[in-house]
Motif scaffolding. Structure first.
Motif, mmCIF file in Angstrom:
data_model
loop_
_atom_site.group_PDB
_atom_site.id
_atom_site.type_symbol
_atom_site.label_atom_id
_atom_site.label_comp_id
_atom_site.label_asym_id
_atom_site.label_seq_id
_atom_site.Cartn_x
_atom_site.Cartn_y
_atom_site.Cartn_z
ATOM 1 N N GLY A 175 0.785 -1.230 0.000
ATOM 2 C CA GLY A 175 0.000 0.000 0.000
ATOM 3 C C GLY A 175 0.816 1.278 0.000
ATOM 4 O O GLY A 175 0.260 2.373 -0.003
ATOM 5 N N HIS A 176 2.136 1.176 0.011
ATOM 6 C CA HIS A 176 2.978 2.374 0.001
ATOM 7 C C HIS A 176 2.949 3.035 -1.385
ATOM 8 O O HIS A 176 2.985 2.358 -2.415
ATOM 9 N N THR A 239 6.966 6.961 3.338
ATOM 10 C CA THR A 239 6.464 5.880 4.193
ATOM 11 C C THR A 239 7.276 4.602 4.016
ATOM 12 O O THR A 239 7.091 3.642 4.773
ATOM 13 N N ALA A 240 8.153 4.591 3.001
ATOM 14 C CA ALA A 240 8.954 3.388 2.748
ATOM 15 C C ALA A 240 10.252 3.777 2.053
ATOM 16 O O ALA A 240 10.326 4.802 1.355
ATOM 17 N N CYS A 335 -0.585 5.746 7.109
ATOM 18 C CA CYS A 335 -1.332 6.707 6.312
ATOM 19 C C CYS A 335 -0.576 6.894 5.007
ATOM 20 O O CYS A 335 0.596 6.552 4.903
ATOM 21 N N ASN A 336 -1.254 7.459 4.006
ATOM 22 C CA ASN A 336 -0.617 7.679 2.726
ATOM 23 C C ASN A 336 -0.060 9.094 2.668
ATOM 24 O O ASN A 336 -0.825 10.056 2.619
ATOM 25 N N ASN A 337 1.280 9.201 2.674
ATOM 26 C CA ASN A 337 1.913 10.518 2.683
ATOM 27 C C ASN A 337 2.110 11.103 1.287
ATOM 28 O O ASN A 337 2.716 12.143 1.143
ATOM 29 N N TYR A 338 1.622 10.411 0.258
ATOM 30 C CA TYR A 338 1.896 10.871 -1.107
ATOM 31 C C TYR A 338 1.364 12.277 -1.299
ATOM 32 O O TYR A 338 0.159 12.531 -1.154
ATOM 33 N N PRO A 339 2.239 13.236 -1.590
ATOM 34 C CA PRO A 339 1.807 14.642 -1.664
ATOM 35 C C PRO A 339 0.983 14.947 -2.909
ATOM 36 O O PRO A 339 1.083 14.272 -3.898
#
Length: 339
Positions: A175-176, A239-240, A335-339
């Motif tokens: 999910g990253h 996140t990874a 959580c998804n940190n993708y900006p």
């Protein structure tokens, strides 16, 4: 002093058979070879290396040039090379270059003065003048773990691109979506190939490769820690992380923790190599496994076969497969940190 004649008489074989056991063991059946070797050990026989070198024009020695013997990856390569060399009556001279060109030049000069029969390089870069000079002298050589893209030489490699793809795909499947990569400098072909595998996985997932998430650094624990610090200073942090080898991965984990992050709760980390470090790290490291010991064996065997004219003049590139080993350093993101 025990002689070859004494060995032949005690083992019940001809002098020629004893000579083959010493110089070309692959030409002797395993049963006979073991009998002759047992007699040699019983009689405390030591072959006269100088005499052998004069008669065969060989010194039965191989130079192995490594960038960093403290890295468990290269230590295991050395173990495989040394074991295989000893099985065939060759001494392996290990030289630690610290990735310093001048040091490598000095080692190569010394090895050539000692008239080694061949060289194994684990230090190749995309443009490597020392290897070009050795190749021009027609001295047999084999590359291991790394290669030169514009100079075709015998090599034992791993499928770096596929290994990096598997590592990045694993993080994506968890999910990253905001995944950094920390690698060795891109002057090394294996680093280029691992970057390509990382990029392929992201592109297949419809994600852009972000320059701010790409770090190239020397392959040391200290530089891995520094990379971990810098990753945690990003806003937002990834996140990874996919690290180009286990040493860098362990450093990244330490750097993340020093900045208050947790692995894998806040940041998942994947390495590459599957050295002993991956098993004993906290948490145990998810990583891409290379058959490291086998690589050392195959590179040495390839060189010895060429010295003994058991291979054709055609260059042989052996590419081994990489496999993902999942341990405790990766999990789905909070959580998804993708900006």
């Amino acid at each position: 002093m025990t002689t070859i004649y004494d060995i032949a008489r005690a083992a019940g074989v001809s002098i020629a058979t004893v000579s083959r056991v010493l110089n070309n063991p692959n030409m002797v059946s395993e049963k006979t070879r073991r009998r002759v070797e047992a007699v040699m050990k019983e009689l405390n026989y030591s072959p006269n290396i100088v005499a052998a070198a004069l008669s065969s024009k060989r010194t039965y020695s191989i130079g192995l040039l490594l960038p960093d013997i403290t890295n468990p990856f290269f230590a295991e390569i050395a173990r495989g090379a040394e074991d295989e060399g000893n099985r065939h009556g060759f001494n392996v001279i290990i030289c630690n270059t610290d990735n310093q060109l001048e040091k490598e030049k000095n080692y190569v000069s010394l090895l050539l003065q000692k008239q080694v029969d061949g060289l194994i390089f684990a230090t190749a870069e995309t443009d490597h003048q020392v290897i070009r000079e050795v190749h021009a002298k027609n001295l047999p050589l084999v590359l291991i773990a790394r290669e030169m893209r514009d100079l075709v030489l015998d090599a034992v490699l791993v499928d770096n691109r596929k290994g990096a793809y598997l590592a990045t795909r694993h993080l994506l499947d968890l999910g990253h979506r905001y995944i950094a990569m920390v690698s060795e400098p891109l002057t090394i072909t294996s680093s280029i190939e691992r970057l390509e595998g990382y990029q392929q996985a992201l592109e297949e997932a419809g994600l852009a490769v972000q320059e701010k998430l790409l770090f190239q650094t020397p392959s040391t624990l200290a530089w891995g820690i520094e990379a971990g610090h810098r990753l945690m200073e990003l806003s937002p942090p990834p996140t990874a992380v996919f690290a180009g080898n286990d040493v860098l991965a362990i450093g990244v984990i330490k750097g993340i923790r020093e900045k208050g992050g947790k692995v894998p709760e806040d940041v998942s980390v994947v390495g590459f190599d599957n050295t002993i470090l991956a098993e004993v790290s906290d948490p145990p490291l998810t990583t891409v496994a290379q058959p490291i010991y086998e690589m050392g064996i195959l590179a040495t065997r390839k060189l010895i076969n060429r010295l003994q004219s058991k291979t054709s003049s055609r260059v042989e590139r052996t590419i081994l497969q990489a496999e993902l080993v999942v341990r405790k350093s990766t999990q789905p993101p909070k959580c998804n940190n993708y900006p």
